[in-house]
Scaffold this motif. Structure first.
Motif, mmCIF file in Angstrom:
data_model
loop_
_atom_site.group_PDB
_atom_site.id
_atom_site.type_symbol
_atom_site.label_atom_id
_atom_site.label_comp_id
_atom_site.label_asym_id
_atom_site.label_seq_id
_atom_site.Cartn_x
_atom_site.Cartn_y
_atom_site.Cartn_z
ATOM 1 N N GLU A 188 -2.036 -4.147 -8.635
ATOM 2 C CA GLU A 188 -0.923 -3.882 -7.715
ATOM 3 C C GLU A 188 0.341 -4.604 -8.172
ATOM 4 O O GLU A 188 1.442 -4.045 -8.111
ATOM 5 C CB GLU A 188 -1.324 -4.303 -6.292
ATOM 6 C CG GLU A 188 -0.205 -4.227 -5.260
ATOM 7 C CD GLU A 188 0.458 -2.831 -5.162
ATOM 8 O OE1 GLU A 188 1.624 -2.796 -4.733
ATOM 9 O OE2 GLU A 188 -0.156 -1.810 -5.527
ATOM 10 N N PHE A 189 0.185 -5.834 -8.681
ATOM 11 C CA PHE A 189 1.382 -6.548 -9.154
ATOM 12 C C PHE A 189 2.008 -5.804 -10.332
ATOM 13 O O PHE A 189 3.229 -5.631 -10.406
ATOM 14 C CB PHE A 189 1.042 -8.000 -9.535
ATOM 15 C CG PHE A 189 2.200 -8.713 -10.195
ATOM 16 C CD1 PHE A 189 3.422 -8.843 -9.548
ATOM 17 C CD2 PHE A 189 2.081 -9.210 -11.491
ATOM 18 C CE1 PHE A 189 4.508 -9.455 -10.166
ATOM 19 C CE2 PHE A 189 3.154 -9.832 -12.117
ATOM 20 C CZ PHE A 189 4.370 -9.952 -11.449
ATOM 21 N N LEU A 190 1.163 -5.325 -11.243
ATOM 22 C CA LEU A 190 1.690 -4.569 -12.383
ATOM 23 C C LEU A 190 2.401 -3.299 -11.896
ATOM 24 O O LEU A 190 3.466 -2.930 -12.410
ATOM 25 C CB LEU A 190 0.551 -4.234 -13.351
ATOM 26 C CG LEU A 190 0.907 -3.497 -14.633
ATOM 27 C CD1 LEU A 190 2.069 -4.136 -15.376
ATOM 28 C CD2 LEU A 190 -0.307 -3.446 -15.562
ATOM 29 N N ASP A 191 1.839 -2.669 -10.874
ATOM 30 C CA ASP A 191 2.508 -1.478 -10.309
ATOM 31 C C ASP A 191 3.887 -1.847 -9.751
ATOM 32 O O ASP A 191 4.841 -1.082 -9.867
ATOM 33 C CB ASP A 191 1.655 -0.847 -9.205
ATOM 34 C CG ASP A 191 0.464 -0.081 -9.786
ATOM 35 O OD1 ASP A 191 0.506 0.225 -11.002
ATOM 36 O OD2 ASP A 191 -0.492 0.188 -9.037
ATOM 37 N N GLU A 192 3.973 -3.033 -9.150
ATOM 38 C CA GLU A 192 5.278 -3.473 -8.606
ATOM 39 C C GLU A 192 6.297 -3.664 -9.734
ATOM 40 O O GLU A 192 7.466 -3.330 -9.592
ATOM 41 C CB GLU A 192 5.128 -4.783 -7.818
ATOM 42 C CG GLU A 192 4.369 -4.663 -6.517
ATOM 43 C CD GLU A 192 5.090 -3.808 -5.476
ATOM 44 O OE1 GLU A 192 6.309 -3.625 -5.574
ATOM 45 O OE2 GLU A 192 4.400 -3.304 -4.565
ATOM 46 N N VAL A 193 5.819 -4.209 -10.851
ATOM 47 C CA VAL A 193 6.728 -4.417 -11.992
ATOM 48 C C VAL A 193 7.201 -3.055 -12.499
ATOM 49 O O VAL A 193 8.390 -2.863 -12.796
ATOM 50 C CB VAL A 193 6.035 -5.227 -13.112
ATOM 51 C CG1 VAL A 193 6.933 -5.338 -14.343
ATOM 52 C CG2 VAL A 193 5.678 -6.626 -12.610
ATOM 53 N N LYS A 194 6.289 -2.095 -12.540
ATOM 54 C CA LYS A 194 6.686 -0.752 -12.997
ATOM 55 C C LYS A 194 7.690 -0.148 -12.007
ATOM 56 O O LYS A 194 8.695 0.428 -12.391
ATOM 57 C CB LYS A 194 5.459 0.153 -13.109
ATOM 58 C CG LYS A 194 4.582 -0.182 -14.309
ATOM 59 C CD LYS A 194 3.548 0.911 -14.516
ATOM 60 C CE LYS A 194 2.171 0.325 -14.521
ATOM 61 N NZ LYS A 194 1.092 1.273 -14.457
ATOM 62 N N ARG A 195 7.399 -0.310 -10.726
ATOM 63 C CA ARG A 195 8.272 0.239 -9.678
ATOM 64 C C ARG A 195 9.667 -0.395 -9.733
ATOM 65 O O ARG A 195 10.658 0.234 -9.407
ATOM 66 C CB ARG A 195 7.616 -0.064 -8.324
ATOM 67 C CG ARG A 195 7.922 0.920 -7.230
ATOM 68 C CD ARG A 195 7.005 0.682 -6.038
ATOM 69 N NE ARG A 195 5.639 1.108 -6.274
ATOM 70 C CZ ARG A 195 4.543 0.425 -5.939
ATOM 71 N NH1 ARG A 195 4.647 -0.743 -5.335
ATOM 72 N NH2 ARG A 195 3.347 0.903 -6.209
ATOM 73 N N SER A 196 9.716 -1.634 -10.159
ATOM 74 C CA SER A 196 10.994 -2.368 -10.144
ATOM 75 C C SER A 196 11.994 -1.811 -11.152
ATOM 76 O O SER A 196 13.200 -1.980 -11.008
ATOM 77 C CB SER A 196 10.737 -3.847 -10.470
ATOM 78 O OG SER A 196 10.442 -3.992 -11.865
#
Ligand code: SF4
Length: 585
Positions: A188-196
């Motif tokens: 989920e954290f990696l997804d947040e980085v992608k989303r950012s």
């Protein structure tokens, strides 16, 4: 020293540096001993020792003074100060005094452009040099006063933060962003980085989330996080400030990156010019280990991670990620052939991410506030904020943080620039903007930058600027590929020839040829970008070149006829047919 580093060749830079500190230089027998101890061929150790400008395979003075030689240092009078010191010490620049006491020379930008002119003395940084300080320095050297006893205020390095936004207003306690990231879970954290939409702050602007994802899924016994703190682009000093006053945020960003890609080990590669930051950074790591923020079972989770700091040794090319990895492995910093890319075959051939200091610091904001929050800051294709290192002809040099999309005009106004002629963006490898372009915006979709922002007013001669850059690249080319090794040297000769009043349009044509050749065939970004500023300045500030072109015909730089005049005089043979042209007086 060898014992402490486990006779490990990948730690060769540390071994060489510490040995040199102890013995003063790296003598042939010292190289032999090191090669035997780490089990490497002698030639391999010698090639590393010979590659880096901060290693010395011949004796140097007990005091080694290196004047920072960026164009901004020159604008502040570094050359005159260096000559004054040499005069006082009865010394020529680049030479060691006969008693072996001192050597004085120039070095590439030391990352102190907001408080220059600057110098390194035995690799300790001194800012704000003045002629009074030079007088005192000469006395301190002559009296052999240890550098540790020199006036403490000479070594004070200011942050000079002039404008803060979300990154520099970060005030979370150590561990808070990490806890938020760990609570989300790695995926989920990696997804947040992608989303950012976070993009690498080192200049290339590659999407961070995509890089981390590629590394995470790459097979390998170990994965590594590398923080590129080899901030060598002339005119940039933002990472110096992050590492000085925001070290916890940088280390926390590295730890979060390790969590996201499944790494247990991080390596921070610190440029040799920032050696004075090594002890404070090590102290910060120790504090983080004591607080359970590094080590095993971090914050009670099934997550182990630690960080090691490695020090560079004065090679600009090590800012290129594959050259940096070579350097981390104890080798000369020569860029690798890619692909494969570091995300699959990086440090020790294992999956590795290499990220800029500012990129990793920004990861803390994403862990805490989420990717959507971060993506809302900045412009359409450039999420978040950018740190700019502003120097040159401004009233308030220093660090300015802006959301992406800020115009050049607004930065100039904030920094107190008057009568601006040109702005060099992103260092010697970047673009030079003239005043009709100051409405352009700092963003990947318009003017991308790694952060260097050097300002020149109408009192400056842009030929001096371009000459400094051309010399810089000729000095920093690693020599691995012919187009860059030869092209940068030829350009230096052509610029010097024009400066000496022997230039013609033929020389400009030659530079164009070199430009096309180097851009198409150089092995890495250094060679590809080494002529960008040269041609920006040539196109936009033509008169500065034109007034130096004395002749429409080709003029050789080396005047053979003139060189033979002494021989003619001595032999008494001076018949007219032996002259190529009219002899120069
Ligand atoms: Fe080295 Fe220049 Fe070739 Fe890059 S382009 S590998 S710096 S010689």
């Amino acid at each position: 020293i060898l014992e402490r580093h486990g006779h490990d060749g990948t730690r060769l830079l540390e071994i060489l540096r510490e040995t040199q500190d102890l013995l003063g230089w790296l003598a042939p027998e010292t190289i032999d001993t090191i090669a035997t101890a780490i089990g490497w061929p002698r030639a391999r150790v010698e090639s590393t020792a010979g590659f880096y400008s901060f290693f010395h395979t011949r004796p140097l003075g007990r005091y080694r003074v290196l004047f920072s030689d960026n164009i901004t240092d020159r604008m502040l009078g570094n050359r005159e100060l260096m000559q004054a010191l040499c005069n006082k010490l009865w010394l020529e620049p680049g030479r060691v005094s006969e008693d072996g006491l001192v050597s004085v020379d120039a070095t590439s930008c030391t990352g102190l452009c907001d408080q220059g002119p600057a110098a390194l003395v035995n690799y300790r940084a001194i800012s704000n040099l003045t002629s009074d300080r030079i007088d005192t320095m000469a006395e301190l050297i002559r009296s052999e006063t240890p550098v540790a006893e020199w006036p403490a205020d000479w070594f004070r390095i200011e942050d000079n933060i002039r404008r803060r936004d979300v990154l520099l207003n970060y005030d979370l306690a150590p561990g808070a962003a990490l806890a938020a990231g760990l609570a989300r879970g790695a995926t989920e954290f990696l997804d947040e980085v992608k989303r950012s939409g976070l993009r690498g702050r080192g200049g290339a602007g590659f999407l961070t989330g995509r890089k981390w994802q590629s590394c995470r899924i790459a097979p390998g016994a170990e994965h590594y996080v590398v923080c590129n703190a080899d901030e060598g682009e002339p005119g940039t000093f933002k990472d110096r400030v992050l590492l000085t006053s925001y070290a916890d945020m940088v280390f926390e960003g590295m730890t979060l990156a390790g969590f996201a890609i499944g790494a247990k080990q991080g390596l921070l590669y610190l440029r040799g010019e920032y050696r004075y930051l090594l002890d404070p950074l090590e102290a910060a790591l120790t504090r983080r280990r004591s607080a359970g923020l590094l080590g095993t079972n971090i914050q009670g989770k099934d997550f182990d991670f630690d960080i090691d700091i490695r020090l560079g040794a004065g090679a600009y090319i090590c800012g290129e990620e594959s050259a940096l990895i070579e350097s981390l492995e104890g080798k000369p910093g020569k860029p690798r052939i890619r692909p494969p890319f570091p995300v699959t075959h990086g440090y020790l051939n294992q999956p590795t991410i290499v990220n800029n200091v500012e990129t990793l610091a920004a990861a803390c904001l994403i862990a805490k506030h989420g990717g959507t929050w971060f993506a809302a800051i900045g412009s359409a294709s450039s999420a978040g904020t950018k740190l700019l290192s502003v120097s040159g002809d401004v009233a308030r040099p220093g660090i300015y943080e802006y959301p992406f999309g800020i115009s050049i005009t607004e930065v100039l106004a904030d920094a107190g620039a008057l009568n601006t002629l040109a702005v060099q963006i992103s260092g010697a490898a970047g673009n030079c903007l003239a005043d009709n372009e100051f409405g352009r915006r700092i963003a990947y979709e318009d003017v991308p930058t790694a952060g260097s922002f050097m300002v020149f007013n109408h009192g400056r001669d842009m030929f001096d600027v371009v000459s400094n850059f051309v010399h810089f690249f000729a000095h920093e080319s690693c020599g691995f590929c012919t187009p860059c090794r030869v092209g940068t040297a030829v350009n230096r000769r052509l610029i010097d020839k024009i400066a000496a009043g022997h230039g013609s349009p033929y020389d400009i044509d030659e530079m164009f040829k070199m430009h096309r050749l180097m851009q198409g065939t150089s092995h890495c970004g250094l060679g590809n970008s080494a002529t960008t500023a040269l041609f920006d300045i040539l196109y936009k500030f033509k008169p500065t070149f034109e007034r130096r072109l004395q002749s429409l015909d080709f003029e050789p730089r080396f005047d053979l006829d003139y060189a033979l005049s002494e021989a003619r005089r001595m032999t008494g043979r001076d018949d007219a047919g032996a002259h190529l042209t009219d002899e120069k007086s």
